[in-house]
Design a protein around this motif. Structure first.
Motif, PDB file in Angstrom:
ATOM      1  N   VAL A 118       0.822  -1.235   0.003  1.00  7.80           N
ATOM      2  CA  VAL A 118       0.140   0.050  -0.173  1.00  7.80           C
ATOM      3  C   VAL A 118       0.937   1.276   0.188  1.00  7.80           C
ATOM      4  CG1 VAL A 118      -1.834   1.117   1.237  1.00  7.80           C
ATOM      5  CG2 VAL A 118      -1.882  -1.092   1.099  1.00  7.80           C
ATOM      6  N   ASN A 119       2.107   1.085   0.629  1.00  6.52           N
ATOM      7  CA  ASN A 119       2.759   2.375   0.704  1.00  6.52           C
ATOM      8  C   ASN A 119       3.370   2.525  -0.751  1.00  6.52           C
ATOM      9  OD1 ASN A 119       2.609   3.628   3.472  1.00  6.52           O
ATOM     10  ND2 ASN A 119       3.867   1.949   4.118  1.00  6.52           N
ATOM     11  N   SER A 120       3.933   1.578  -1.431  1.00  4.81           N
ATOM     12  CA  SER A 120       4.469   1.605  -2.443  1.00  4.81           C
ATOM     13  C   SER A 120       3.542   2.378  -3.711  1.00  4.81           C
ATOM     14  CB  SER A 120       4.583   0.302  -3.320  1.00  4.81           C
ATOM     15  OG  SER A 120       3.402  -0.416  -3.683  1.00  4.81           O
ATOM     16  N   CYS A 121       2.099   2.582  -3.377  1.00  8.02           N
ATOM     17  CA  CYS A 121       1.453   3.387  -4.253  1.00  8.02           C
ATOM     18  C   CYS A 121       1.721   4.761  -4.390  1.00  8.02           C
ATOM     19  CB  CYS A 121      -0.038   3.242  -3.771  1.00  8.02           C
ATOM     20  SG  CYS A 121      -1.011   1.781  -3.557  1.00  8.02           S
ATOM     21  N   PHE A 122       2.018   5.297  -3.436  1.00  8.09           N
ATOM     22  CA  PHE A 122       2.334   6.909  -3.280  1.00  8.09           C
ATOM     23  C   PHE A 122       3.721   6.897  -3.928  1.00  8.09           C
ATOM     24  CE2 PHE A 122       4.482  10.472  -1.537  1.00  8.09           C
ATOM     25  CZ  PHE A 122       3.636  11.448  -2.165  1.00  8.09           C
ATOM     26  N   ALA A 123       4.775   5.841  -3.781  1.00  9.61           N
ATOM     27  CA  ALA A 123       5.942   5.931  -4.253  1.00  9.61           C
ATOM     28  C   ALA A 123       5.933   6.130  -5.847  1.00  9.61           C
ATOM     29  CB  ALA A 123       6.687   4.781  -3.715  1.00  9.61           C
ATOM     30  N   CYS A 124       4.926   5.675  -6.520  1.00  6.61           N
ATOM     31  CA  CYS A 124       4.959   5.490  -8.011  1.00  6.61           C
ATOM     32  C   CYS A 124       4.184   6.696  -8.356  1.00  6.61           C
ATOM     33  CB  CYS A 124       4.485   4.116  -8.367  1.00  6.61           C
ATOM     34  SG  CYS A 124       5.224   2.507  -8.553  1.00  6.61           S
ATOM     35  N   HIS A 125       3.018   7.038  -7.865  1.00  9.10           N
ATOM     36  CA  HIS A 125       2.345   8.276  -8.165  1.00  9.10           C
ATOM     37  C   HIS A 125       3.081   9.532  -8.021  1.00  9.10           C
ATOM     38  CE1 HIS A 125      -1.797   6.675  -8.774  1.00  9.10           C
ATOM     39  NE2 HIS A 125      -1.406   5.408  -8.291  1.00  9.10           N
ATOM     40  N   ASN A 126       4.043   9.510  -7.024  1.00  8.54           N
ATOM     41  CA  ASN A 126       4.726  10.469  -6.854  1.00  8.54           C
ATOM     42  C   ASN A 126       5.769  10.923  -7.667  1.00  8.54           C
ATOM     43  OD1 ASN A 126       5.190  12.775  -4.986  1.00  8.54           O
ATOM     44  ND2 ASN A 126       6.862  11.856  -3.975  1.00  8.54           N
ATOM     45  N   LYS A 127       6.024  10.115  -8.818  1.00  4.74           N
ATOM     46  CA  LYS A 127       6.993  10.227  -9.575  1.00  4.74           C
ATOM     47  C   LYS A 127       6.268  11.030 -10.889  1.00  4.74           C
ATOM     48  CE  LYS A 127       9.608   6.014  -8.710  1.00  4.74           C
ATOM     49  NZ  LYS A 127       9.943   4.782  -9.159  1.00  4.74           N
ATOM     50  N   LEU A 128       4.918  11.043 -10.887  1.00  5.55           N
ATOM     51  CA  LEU A 128       4.110  11.757 -11.778  1.00  5.55           C
ATOM     52  C   LEU A 128       4.248  13.374 -11.808  1.00  5.55           C
ATOM     53  CD1 LEU A 128       0.920   9.789 -11.794  1.00  5.55           C
ATOM     54  CD2 LEU A 128       2.517   9.783 -13.734  1.00  5.55           C
ATOM     55  N   PRO A 129       4.189  14.029 -12.795  1.00  6.17           N
ATOM     56  CA  PRO A 129       3.970  15.544 -12.656  1.00  6.17           C
ATOM     57  C   PRO A 129       3.104  16.084 -11.628  1.00  6.17           C
ATOM     58  CG  PRO A 129       4.243  14.729 -14.827  1.00  6.17           C
ATOM     59  CD  PRO A 129       3.980  13.585 -14.386  1.00  6.17           C
ATOM     60  N   ALA A 130       3.461  16.917 -11.017  1.00  4.89           N
ATOM     61  CA  ALA A 130       2.281  17.824 -10.226  1.00  4.89           C
ATOM     62  C   ALA A 130       1.298  18.264 -10.955  1.00  4.89           C
ATOM     63  CB  ALA A 130       3.050  18.829  -9.731  1.00  4.89           C
ATOM     64  N   ALA A 131       1.388  18.490 -12.147  1.00  2.00           N
ATOM     65  CA  ALA A 131       0.034  18.771 -13.018  1.00  2.00           C
ATOM     66  C   ALA A 131      -0.832  17.817 -13.323  1.00  2.00           C
ATOM     67  CB  ALA A 131       0.756  19.523 -14.248  1.00  2.00           C
ATOM     68  N   THR A 132      -0.371  16.647 -12.863  1.00  2.00           N
ATOM     69  CA  THR A 132      -1.556  15.322 -13.033  1.00  2.00           C
ATOM     70  C   THR A 132      -2.248  15.272 -11.764  1.00  2.00           C
ATOM     71  OG1 THR A 132       0.031  13.558 -12.474  1.00  2.00           O
ATOM     72  CG2 THR A 132       0.219  14.315 -14.788  1.00  2.00           C
ATOM     73  N   ASP A 133      -1.939  15.878 -10.751  1.00  2.00           N
ATOM     74  CA  ASP A 133      -2.466  15.565  -9.514  1.00  2.00           C
ATOM     75  C   ASP A 133      -2.148  14.155  -8.982  1.00  2.00           C
ATOM     76  OD1 ASP A 133      -3.664  16.376  -6.876  1.00  2.00           O
ATOM     77  OD2 ASP A 133      -5.714  15.949  -7.760  1.00  2.00           O
TER      78      ASP A 133
END
Length: 180
Positions: A157-172
């Motif tokens: 579950v913690n790995s979800c944010f680790a991947c999502h956080n690599k996206l550009p901030a503009a994608t929310d």
């Protein structure tokens, strides 16, 4: 039948026809309403999520190829349709994953392997936007569910944010765009 009872019966009948009574029980099977939330974030499977509007579909290749359907609640869909980012609090996005399989039936008709379909379900992932509750993870809380039950693996579950956080901030921090 007295007039006031007849009027009450008519009103209840009309309300039921229009959208169902507000006190009606959600017809979702028990496996879509776990009593426990996911570890770390406490996210649960929302009642009725399988009836939410379609956002997009994706195919993932690699070690565990799958096909994914992305659905969203009304709050998230309005943001998708209007192109409003960041998503407002209360937005919920559901990702339903299935094995990716060749369709023997369809391919027999076409005379070659060209048709692929969703096979067995593998998991459901839920993202909930609550900018206060999940401030440390960009405003999003995550959960993964198998057979209607939250996966108890905190590392997963913690790995979800680790991947999502690599996206550009503009994608929310959201991978999937709206397929028009």
């Amino acid at each position: 039948m007295p007039g006031y009872i007849r009027h009450a019966v008519i009103i209840v009948s009309v309300l039921g026809f229009i959208g169902g009574p507000s006190w009606a029980v959600d017809p979702q099977p028990a496996e879509t309403a776990p009593t426990a939330g996911s570890p770390v974030f406490g996210v649960t499977l929302p009642a009725g999520y399988r009836d939410w509007p379609f956002v997009s579909i994706a195919h993932e290749a690699g070690d565990k190829p799958d096909i994914r359907v992305i659905l969203a609640n009304d709050i998230a869909m309005q943001a998708y349709r209007e192109g409003t980012l960041p998503f407002p609090d209360g937005a919920i996005i559901a990702r339903l994953a299935y094995t990716y399989e060749a369709s023997a039936q369809n391919n027999a008709v076409f005379g070659r392997e060209q048709s692929f379909v969703a096979g067995e379900p593998t998991n459901v992932q839920i993202e909930v936007k609550d900018s206060r509750r999940f401030a440390s993870t960009g405003g999003w809380g995550y959960g993964q569910f198998e057979n209607g039950k939250p996966n108890p693996d905190e590392k997963l579950v913690n790995s979800c944010f680790a991947c999502h956080n690599k996206l550009p901030a503009a994608t929310d921090l959201i991978f999937t765009g709206y397929a028009r």
